[in-house]
Design an enzyme around this catalytic site. Structure first.
Site, PDB file in Angstrom:
ATOM      1  N   ASP A 142      32.392  20.010  86.418  1.00 31.37           N
ATOM      2  CA  ASP A 142      32.558  18.605  86.049  1.00 31.37           C
ATOM      3  C   ASP A 142      34.013  18.183  86.221  1.00 31.37           C
ATOM      4  OD1 ASP A 142      31.378  16.174  84.748  1.00 31.37           O
ATOM      5  OD2 ASP A 142      32.857  16.643  83.199  1.00 31.37           O
TER       6      ASP A 142
ATOM      7  N   GLU B 180      32.215  18.678  91.422  1.00 34.09           N
ATOM      8  CA  GLU B 180      32.051  17.237  91.268  1.00 34.09           C
ATOM      9  C   GLU B 180      33.436  16.648  91.444  1.00 34.09           C
ATOM     10  OE1 GLU B 180      31.314  13.573  88.221  1.00 34.09           O
ATOM     11  OE2 GLU B 180      32.439  15.369  87.736  1.00 34.09           O
TER      12      GLU B 180
END
Length: 562
Positions: A229, A288
């Site tokens: 993330d 990401e």
């Protein structure tokens, strides 16, 4: 405090791991990976929230769909200020979702079914309830406990102004002022997302060492990789300089910012790649990462960094043949030189579902959006590389646009000018069976209300219907696995086609292969090919020719065997 493992649930040594049922070498180069938003997938205990036992019970759906791996959104201990992306303990499962035994049982069952498991890891920030941050708040300025985060004195004569002009992705300032232990106004701390998500300071060796230990904890339990993330945000520019203007969320992915896509972030990913490579079974890292262009994004997947990065440039692409082709070319050209696969994704838990995005780009409403979504699915499944599916897209689910404000939980909804404020609409629990809500989601209700017209979209309703979106996905994934021309197979060769149409060949030899034809127009188009149709996102004319000309229906995609 992290949960303890029972004696029967211990980290696995390599020879104890369940056998794989699929090809091991380079599996991630052509994998179809299915994103499970855990709280909205399946509820086993009736509290209205999806959980790990619910995911395990529904794994046969993913096996039947034909995916290679599942990516699970965070299920760690968390106050749930941002759907679990505010982690208080990275080594335990939040009671909302189960416990560590449930996590290991899910891993074992997925592996038994030949499905790999990728976990979400959140290294840019913790929860404000994490023991480290609570210790930092209780400590005075300058204390080593504060070095794990970004604490700074404020500007202005009394420190009443934030340390710089950075804005939160969710809207508002990226700084919150603390109170010193004696109650007087104190330093400010950085949070690029919600105030409950303080950013970690990756210049701290303690932070780096802790996350290496966290990764090892889950790798030892048998996970097959991590989706990282905010992989682009872990390092901030020295001195934390001002950006110089507002509306900074609109700049993400368009230019390098002092808090995103800083060059030193790559040293972290290189160290993680070494760690992943030290384990058997080809464990992977997926970034990401938002970058200004495909070339900078490709830096995250150089041979000594992560294995994949999400291709948000393609996700942002409108329903336009020329724009799609340009984005495909740019994406392949960027990843090719570094030897990495390109990834293709149409939806995820942070964006409006593509069936609704495409509908908004022209008249015709939901029917047109679904036609385009089905066509786009066949397009990406025919491209070289790896594909990510978001739960429910195989059912043709639209975005839920009419949720009442009283049920919304997305933190960006409550802060002005944030990400978009409507991420709850793509997170509504998916329908499994039955004619009324919660459509088999669980024995109780659902944490977000489901539309009253979703009965015909359920897995049960669509299974066995050859015209359904679910059966289209099942058939396409089966063809993709069987054809040596698709996946990471042969290259991509563009074919001449009319304006508004994309046609390309994927080769499996000098003469064989598959042609993919995408017609973005609102009328049928003839495209010169030879062979026979394999699969179409829309009904084909009853006498489709076996050679010479393919008539592609309006707003459709057809695979053509040659």
């Amino acid at each position: 405090m992290s949960q303890e493992l029972s004696p029967a649930v211990q980290p696995r040594t390599p020879h104890q791991r369940p056998p794989r049922q699929r090809r091991a070498t380079g599996w991630w180069r052509e994998a179809v990976i299915y994103q499970v938003y855990v709280r909205s997938f399946a509820d086993s205990d009736g509290d209205g929230v999806g959980d790990l036992p619910g995911v395990r019970q529904r794994l046969p759906h993913l096996r039947d769909l034909g995916v290679d791996a599942v990516w699970l959104t965070p299920f760690y201990s968390s106050p749930q200020a941002d759907g679990g992306y505010d982690v208080a303990d990275y080594r335990s499962v939040d009671p909302l979702f189960g416990d560590l035994t449930d996590a290991v049982d899910l891993l074992d069952e997925a592996h038994r079914l030949g499905i790999r498991v990728i976990l979400d890891i959140v290294p840019n920030h913790t929860s404000d309830q994490h023991p480290w941050f609570r210790e930092a708040l209780a400590a005075p300025p300058g204390h080593p406990a504060r070095d794990r985060y970004h604490f700074r004195p404020g500007r202005g004569s009394g420190g009443e102004l934030p340390p710089n002009d950075w804005e939160s992705v969710f809207g508002g300032p990226a700084w919150t002022r603390t109170a010193d232990p004696d109650g007087t106004p104190g330093e400010w701390y950085l949070h690029l997302f919600a105030p409950e998500q303080p950013d970690l300071n990756w210049d701290s060796t303690e932070v780096a060492e802790e996350f290496e230990a966290i990764l090892r904890f889950w790798l030892d339990l048998g996970v097959d990789g991590f989706r990282v993330d905010v992989a682009h945000g872990m390092v901030k520019a020295p001195g934390l300089p001002d950006v110089g203007h507002g509306r900074q969320a609109e700049l993400i992915g368009t230019q390098v910012l002092p808090f995103f896509d800083q060059d030193p972030v790559h040293r972290i990913h290189r160290s993680w790649r070494r760690l992943l490579d030290s384990y058997d079974g080809e464990r992977i890292g997926v970034a990401e990462a938002w970058a200004p262009d495909a070339q900078r994004l490709a830096r995250y997947v150089r041979p000594d960094e992560l294995h994949q990065a999400f291709n948000f440039q393609f996700l942002r692409c409108p329903w336009d043949a020329a724009r799609m082709r340009a984005t495909i070319d740019e994406s392949l050209a960027a990843t090719g030189p570094v030897g990495a696969p390109t990834t293709w994704v149409l939806s995820n838990h942070d964006v409006v579902r593509h069936a609704t995005r495409y509908a908004a780009e022209g008249p015709g409403g939901a029917e047109r959006g679904l036609r385009r979504a089905r066509a786009a699915a066949l397009l990406v499944l025919a491209l070289p590389g790896s594909v990510y599916l978001y739960q429910g897209e195989e059912l043709g689910l639209p975005e839920v646009l009419d949720l009442p404000d009283s049920v919304r939980q997305d933190p960006s909804f409550f802060r002005a000018e944030g990400q978009d404020g409507f991420r709850d609409g793509c997170r509504v629990p998916i329908p499994w069976s039955g004619r009324t809500a919660p459509y088999g989601f669980g024995p109780g209700g659902s944490w977000l209300p489901q539309p009253e017209d979703w009965a015909d979209l359920s897995v049960e309703a669509q299974s066995g219907d050859p015209e359904s979106t679910l059966e289209l996905y099942r058939a396409a994934l089966a063809l993709r696995r069987e054809s040596p021309a698709l996946g990471a197979g042969g290259g991509l060769e563009w074919l001449d086609s009319p304006a508004g149409v994309l046609a390309f060949r994927r080769r499996s030899g000098e003469a064989g292969g598959v042609v993919c034809v995408l017609n973005t127009l609102d009328r049928p188009v003839d495209s010169p090919v030879s062979g026979h149709p394999l699969i179409s996102s829309a009904p084909l004319p009853p006498r489709q020719p076996t050679g010479g000309t393919l008539r592609a229906p309006a707003e459709s995609c057809v695979w053509w065997a040659i």
